[in-house]
Motif scaffolding. Structure first.
Motif, PDB file in Angstrom:
ATOM      1  N   VAL A 180      23.380  45.972  50.651  1.00 35.62           N
ATOM      2  CA  VAL A 180      22.385  45.333  50.568  1.00 35.62           C
ATOM      3  C   VAL A 180      22.081  45.126  49.035  1.00 35.62           C
ATOM      4  O   VAL A 180      21.787  43.897  49.546  1.00 35.62           O
ATOM      5  N   ALA A 181      23.212  45.569  48.660  1.00 35.24           N
ATOM      6  CA  ALA A 181      22.971  44.435  47.119  1.00 35.24           C
ATOM      7  C   ALA A 181      23.617  43.330  46.790  1.00 35.24           C
ATOM      8  O   ALA A 181      23.150  42.166  46.045  1.00 35.24           O
ATOM      9  N   VAL A 182      24.746  43.251  47.865  1.00 41.50           N
ATOM     10  CA  VAL A 182      25.829  42.267  48.064  1.00 41.50           C
ATOM     11  C   VAL A 182      24.537  41.275  48.946  1.00 41.50           C
ATOM     12  O   VAL A 182      25.004  39.904  48.386  1.00 41.50           O
ATOM     13  N   ALA A 183      24.528  41.666  50.226  1.00 45.17           N
ATOM     14  CA  ALA A 183      23.803  40.573  50.646  1.00 45.17           C
ATOM     15  C   ALA A 183      22.079  39.522  49.620  1.00 45.17           C
ATOM     16  O   ALA A 183      22.798  38.199  49.840  1.00 45.17           O
ATOM     17  N   ALA A 184      21.690  40.818  48.986  1.00 51.67           N
ATOM     18  CA  ALA A 184      21.030  40.182  48.037  1.00 51.67           C
ATOM     19  C   ALA A 184      21.287  39.348  46.963  1.00 51.67           C
ATOM     20  O   ALA A 184      21.108  37.984  46.650  1.00 51.67           O
ATOM     21  N   SER A 185      22.682  40.103  46.422  1.00 51.43           N
ATOM     22  CA  SER A 185      22.789  39.006  44.969  1.00 51.43           C
ATOM     23  C   SER A 185      24.012  37.511  45.381  1.00 51.43           C
ATOM     24  O   SER A 185      24.024  36.899  44.788  1.00 51.43           O
ATOM     25  N   LEU A 186      24.232  37.675  46.973  1.00 53.15           N
ATOM     26  CA  LEU A 186      24.688  36.002  47.474  1.00 53.15           C
ATOM     27  C   LEU A 186      23.745  34.732  47.221  1.00 53.15           C
ATOM     28  O   LEU A 186      24.137  34.064  47.211  1.00 53.15           O
ATOM     29  N   VAL A 187      22.604  35.920  46.969  1.00 51.18           N
ATOM     30  CA  VAL A 187      20.796  35.138  47.242  1.00 51.18           C
ATOM     31  C   VAL A 187      20.700  34.679  45.690  1.00 51.18           C
ATOM     32  O   VAL A 187      20.438  33.868  45.200  1.00 51.18           O
ATOM     33  N   LEU A 188      21.255  35.391  45.326  1.00 48.58           N
ATOM     34  CA  LEU A 188      20.437  35.611  43.717  1.00 48.58           C
ATOM     35  C   LEU A 188      21.450  35.497  43.035  1.00 48.58           C
ATOM     36  O   LEU A 188      20.885  35.392  41.505  1.00 48.58           O
ATOM     37  N   ALA A 189      23.027  35.298  43.204  1.00 50.03           N
ATOM     38  CA  ALA A 189      23.293  35.768  41.820  1.00 50.03           C
ATOM     39  C   ALA A 189      24.838  34.985  42.425  1.00 50.03           C
ATOM     40  O   ALA A 189      24.670  34.276  43.214  1.00 50.03           O
ATOM     41  N   PRO A 190      25.785  34.078  41.233  1.00 53.13           N
ATOM     42  CA  PRO A 190      26.675  33.298  42.135  1.00 53.13           C
ATOM     43  C   PRO A 190      28.000  33.813  43.197  1.00 53.13           C
ATOM     44  O   PRO A 190      28.189  35.730  42.643  1.00 53.13           O
ATOM     45  N   ALA A 191      28.067  33.343  43.636  1.00 54.84           N
ATOM     46  CA  ALA A 191      29.105  33.657  44.570  1.00 54.84           C
ATOM     47  C   ALA A 191      30.275  34.751  43.828  1.00 54.84           C
ATOM     48  O   ALA A 191      30.621  35.511  44.615  1.00 54.84           O
ATOM     49  N   ARG A 192      30.669  34.297  43.024  1.00 53.59           N
ATOM     50  CA  ARG A 192      31.803  35.038  41.875  1.00 53.59           C
ATOM     51  C   ARG A 192      31.248  36.101  41.530  1.00 53.59           C
ATOM     52  O   ARG A 192      32.139  37.390  41.873  1.00 53.59           O
ATOM     53  N   ILE A 193      30.046  36.266  40.971  1.00 56.52           N
ATOM     54  CA  ILE A 193      29.524  37.351  40.866  1.00 56.52           C
ATOM     55  C   ILE A 193      29.528  38.770  41.576  1.00 56.52           C
ATOM     56  O   ILE A 193      29.719  39.932  41.497  1.00 56.52           O
ATOM     57  N   ALA A 194      28.927  38.133  42.777  1.00 55.56           N
ATOM     58  CA  ALA A 194      28.805  38.464  44.374  1.00 55.56           C
ATOM     59  C   ALA A 194      30.271  39.482  44.077  1.00 55.56           C
ATOM     60  O   ALA A 194      29.976  40.552  44.760  1.00 55.56           O
ATOM     61  N   LEU A 195      31.105  38.578  44.428  1.00 57.72           N
ATOM     62  CA  LEU A 195      32.464  39.039  45.280  1.00 57.72           C
ATOM     63  C   LEU A 195      32.915  40.402  44.020  1.00 57.72           C
ATOM     64  O   LEU A 195      33.623  41.104  44.385  1.00 57.72           O
ATOM     65  N   ALA A 196      32.432  39.764  42.570  1.00 59.12           N
ATOM     66  CA  ALA A 196      32.910  40.705  41.287  1.00 59.12           C
ATOM     67  C   ALA A 196      32.259  41.889  41.564  1.00 59.12           C
ATOM     68  O   ALA A 196      33.213  43.253  41.794  1.00 59.12           O
ATOM     69  N   SER A 197      31.164  41.843  41.749  1.00 56.39           N
ATOM     70  CA  SER A 197      30.639  43.051  41.817  1.00 56.39           C
ATOM     71  C   SER A 197      30.560  44.307  42.901  1.00 56.39           C
ATOM     72  O   SER A 197      30.874  44.904  42.793  1.00 56.39           O
ATOM     73  N   GLY A 198      30.045  43.576  44.208  1.00 58.04           N
ATOM     74  CA  GLY A 198      31.113  44.181  45.559  1.00 58.04           C
ATOM     75  C   GLY A 198      31.910  45.134  44.890  1.00 58.04           C
ATOM     76  O   GLY A 198      32.547  46.296  45.569  1.00 58.04           O
TER      77      GLY A 198
END
Length: 185
Positions: A75-93
């Motif tokens: 859920v968080a990665v999907a939402a992060s891909l929309v609301l945060a830069p892809a690099r942040i979403a990848l790093a976060s996941g």
């Protein structure tokens, strides 16, 4: 036999997943806002992810805690891909799932020790891993002061993690029943 047997267990599982997703999503957004050269706002929200995992682990065992981590992760990665830069979403996941698995494993191994030992050791180990992976993937080579942000972030994660020992103790003393062992994983 499942470790979720009480009538309100499904509701608690859904609440834990929602809390995990909210913590990670908020942290992914807040990490983009620096307070200074040592800290971002995300450092204050992310340690709650460890609290969620440890409460679920204490109540339901590591199998269910891993399930909460995976669902919260998705859920968080999907939402992060929309609301945060892809690099942040990848790093976060990447950092999230690695640190959650470490947190769950360390906690489970120490669950029978003094009440504070498992959450403290698990949070410290997971915070170290999370900070190294997240900041290394998310900000290395960007020209941002990411090393000082990583150190500041880690310091806050550790301080907040220690501060969350009191809520952890109060919540387990008040509402949690028998503790499943590793055998239930």
């Amino acid at each position: 036999m499942t470790t979720m047997q009480r009538p309100n267990d499904a509701r608690l599982f859904a609440l834990a997943v929602a809390a995990m997703a909210a913590v990670v999503l908020a942290s992914n957004i807040l990490v983009q806002y620096a307070i200074n050269d040592w800290l971002t706002w995300g450092a204050f929200t992310y340690p709650a992810a460890f609290l969620v995992s440890e409460l679920v682990n204490r109540r339901f065992g590591p199998r269910i805690a891993r399930r909460v981590a995976w669902v919260g992760f998705a859920v968080a990665v999907a939402a992060s891909l929309v609301l945060a830069p892809a690099r942040i979403a990848l790093a976060s996941g990447t950092a999230f799932i690695a640190s959650q698995w470490l947190d769950i494993g360390v906690f489970d191994r120490l669950r029978r020790a003094a009440w504070w030992r498992a959450p403290l050791a698990a949070t410290v180990a997971a915070a170290l891993l999370d900070s190294a992976v997240f900041w290394g993937i998310g900000f290395a080579g960007t020209g941002s002061p990411w090393i000082t942000w990583a150190l500041g972030d880690l310091a806050v994660k550790l301080a907040v993690g220690v501060g969350m020992l009191l809520p952890f103790r109060l919540l387990i003393a008040r509402s949690l029943g028998p503790q499943p062992s590793s055998a239930s994983s």
